[in-house]
Design a protein around this motif. Structure first.
Motif, mmCIF file in Angstrom:
data_model
loop_
_atom_site.group_PDB
_atom_site.id
_atom_site.type_symbol
_atom_site.label_atom_id
_atom_site.label_comp_id
_atom_site.label_asym_id
_atom_site.label_seq_id
_atom_site.Cartn_x
_atom_site.Cartn_y
_atom_site.Cartn_z
ATOM 1 N N GLU A 262 -27.778 -42.395 12.219
ATOM 2 C CA GLU A 262 -26.869 -43.282 11.565
ATOM 3 C C GLU A 262 -27.255 -44.512 10.994
ATOM 4 N N LEU A 263 -26.619 -44.905 10.091
ATOM 5 C CA LEU A 263 -26.971 -46.107 9.584
ATOM 6 C C LEU A 263 -25.525 -46.807 9.403
ATOM 7 N N ILE A 264 -25.441 -48.032 9.930
ATOM 8 C CA ILE A 264 -24.253 -49.100 9.507
ATOM 9 C C ILE A 264 -24.796 -49.833 8.053
ATOM 10 N N VAL A 265 -23.878 -49.552 7.291
ATOM 11 C CA VAL A 265 -24.182 -50.099 5.681
ATOM 12 C C VAL A 265 -23.100 -51.353 5.462
ATOM 13 N N SER A 266 -23.218 -52.291 4.993
ATOM 14 C CA SER A 266 -22.026 -53.046 4.437
ATOM 15 C C SER A 266 -22.986 -53.863 3.174
ATOM 16 N N LYS A 267 -22.032 -54.290 2.565
ATOM 17 C CA LYS A 267 -22.341 -55.371 1.121
ATOM 18 C C LYS A 267 -21.445 -56.236 1.297
ATOM 19 N N THR A 268 -21.963 -57.634 0.855
ATOM 20 C CA THR A 268 -21.160 -58.838 0.569
ATOM 21 C C THR A 268 -21.319 -59.393 -0.908
ATOM 22 N N TYR B 221 -17.809 -54.020 0.697
ATOM 23 C CA TYR B 221 -18.106 -52.658 1.077
ATOM 24 C C TYR B 221 -18.437 -52.491 2.414
ATOM 25 N N ALA B 222 -18.110 -51.408 3.329
ATOM 26 C CA ALA B 222 -18.255 -51.085 4.527
ATOM 27 C C ALA B 222 -18.179 -49.641 4.767
ATOM 28 N N ASN B 223 -19.454 -48.886 5.294
ATOM 29 C CA ASN B 223 -19.093 -47.392 5.327
ATOM 30 C C ASN B 223 -18.583 -46.965 6.655
ATOM 31 N N ASP B 224 -18.280 -45.833 6.730
ATOM 32 C CA ASP B 224 -17.522 -45.256 7.919
ATOM 33 C C ASP B 224 -18.334 -45.492 9.324
ATOM 34 N N VAL B 225 -19.489 -45.633 9.162
ATOM 35 C CA VAL B 225 -20.151 -46.012 10.481
ATOM 36 C C VAL B 225 -19.925 -47.450 10.918
ATOM 37 N N PHE B 226 -20.026 -48.227 9.959
ATOM 38 C CA PHE B 226 -19.456 -49.554 10.196
ATOM 39 C C PHE B 226 -18.197 -49.819 10.827
ATOM 40 N N LEU B 227 -17.189 -49.057 10.018
ATOM 41 C CA LEU B 227 -15.693 -49.242 10.481
ATOM 42 C C LEU B 227 -15.726 -48.491 11.776
ATOM 43 N N ARG B 228 -16.325 -47.662 12.122
ATOM 44 C CA ARG B 228 -16.088 -46.816 13.446
ATOM 45 C C ARG B 228 -16.624 -47.673 14.518
ATOM 46 N N VAL B 229 -17.773 -48.205 14.283
ATOM 47 C CA VAL B 229 -18.515 -48.977 15.570
ATOM 48 C C VAL B 229 -18.002 -50.329 15.557
ATOM 49 N N SER B 230 -17.361 -50.862 14.467
ATOM 50 C CA SER B 230 -16.910 -52.331 14.790
ATOM 51 C C SER B 230 -15.329 -52.199 14.973
ATOM 52 N N ALA B 231 -14.839 -51.154 14.851
ATOM 53 C CA ALA B 231 -13.176 -51.012 15.106
ATOM 54 C C ALA B 231 -12.414 -51.642 14.471
ATOM 55 N N LEU B 232 -12.843 -51.534 13.125
ATOM 56 C CA LEU B 232 -12.046 -52.245 11.936
ATOM 57 C C LEU B 232 -11.737 -51.169 11.296
ATOM 58 N N SER B 233 -10.506 -51.353 10.536
ATOM 59 C CA SER B 233 -10.119 -50.411 9.405
ATOM 60 C C SER B 233 -10.557 -51.186 7.931
ATOM 61 N N GLU B 234 -10.612 -50.255 7.188
ATOM 62 C CA GLU B 234 -11.346 -50.851 5.804
ATOM 63 C C GLU B 234 -10.535 -51.846 5.193
ATOM 64 N N ALA B 235 -9.457 -51.931 5.275
ATOM 65 C CA ALA B 235 -8.510 -52.921 4.938
ATOM 66 C C ALA B 235 -8.833 -54.313 5.560
ATOM 67 N N GLN B 236 -9.057 -54.373 7.052
ATOM 68 C CA GLN B 236 -9.503 -55.315 7.811
ATOM 69 C C GLN B 236 -10.753 -55.755 7.550
ATOM 70 N N ALA B 237 -11.913 -55.039 7.053
ATOM 71 C CA ALA B 237 -13.155 -55.298 6.803
ATOM 72 C C ALA B 237 -13.372 -55.984 5.486
ATOM 73 N N VAL B 238 -13.085 -55.255 4.427
ATOM 74 C CA VAL B 238 -13.185 -55.629 3.205
ATOM 75 C C VAL B 238 -12.136 -56.749 2.861
ATOM 76 N N GLY B 239 -13.078 -57.828 2.275
ATOM 77 C CA GLY B 239 -12.421 -58.958 1.959
ATOM 78 C C GLY B 239 -12.450 -59.977 3.038
ATOM 79 N N SER B 240 -13.075 -59.760 4.022
ATOM 80 C CA SER B 240 -13.192 -60.646 5.416
ATOM 81 C C SER B 240 -14.567 -61.406 5.131
ATOM 82 N N PRO B 241 -14.771 -62.268 6.040
ATOM 83 C CA PRO B 241 -16.134 -62.918 6.182
ATOM 84 C C PRO B 241 -17.022 -61.854 6.935
#
Length: 180
Positions: A19-25, A33-53
């Motif tokens: 698996e790859l954790i992928v994000s863009k800033t 952008y945050a892929n599904d692996v990023f969201l699952r491993v970080s325990a964040l929802s897409e709404a919590q991740a995107v737009g956050s530092p």
């Protein structure tokens, strides 16, 4: 979620070897952008991740000096490979082997940063923990953040000078199983 709101639980989380954790800033480090692996491993929802530092997943045991090196390298329009300890929204932690690159448009204007993270080998985690532990010891002796960063950078550079390596060479030595 602010990183300071989450307390580490000591629970380690991993993800699949393939698996790859992928994000863009954006150029400021705000997640676009945050892929599904990023969201699952970080325990964040897409709404919590995107737009956050991106530092919302920064673990307090991660040396500030390494992030200074990372940002200094990216500002020079270069890529960097680094071992990073992250903090999930539920307090779990996870190690990644990160490859971060700047992204440009056709005219050469910086659009942001792209990061791919793989699961590091346990032997690599053991090796980098020793290095980061020594840096953290120096950083935590300081009461002011700028002094902590300077002390961490000096500690990191001292270790690299002792070994006759750059940070990049140290990372690849660890990755190739040569230890720190």
């Amino acid at each position: 979620m602010k990183a300071t709101e989450v307390r580490p639980t000591g629970v380690e989380r991993t993800f699949g070897e393939n698996e790859l954790i992928v994000s863009k800033t954006d150029p400021r480090g705000v997640i676009t952008y945050a892929n599904d692996v990023f969201l699952r491993v970080s325990a964040l929802s897409e709404a919590q991740a995107v737009g956050s530092p991106h530092n919302l997943i920064r673990h307090p045991d991660m040396p500030r000096a390494v992030f200074k090196l990372l940002w200094d390298t990216l500002e020079q329009r270069q890529e960097i490979f680094a071992y990073v300890l992250n903090l999930a929204a539920d307090g779990a932690h996870y190690w990644v082997f990160a490859h971060v690159t700047p992204s440009f448009d056709r005219s050469g204007r910086l659009l942001g940063y792209h990061s791919n993270r793989r699961r590091p080998a346990q032997s690599s985690i053991t090796a980098i923990r020793e290095v980061y532990g020594r840096i953290l010891t120096e950083e935590r002796r300081q009461s002011r953040t700028p002094d902590a960063v300077a002390a961490g950078v000096a500690a990191l550079q001292g270790m690299l000078d002792e070994r006759g390596l750059t940070y990049d060479e140290l990372v690849w030595r660890i990755t190739d199983g040569g230890g720190a």
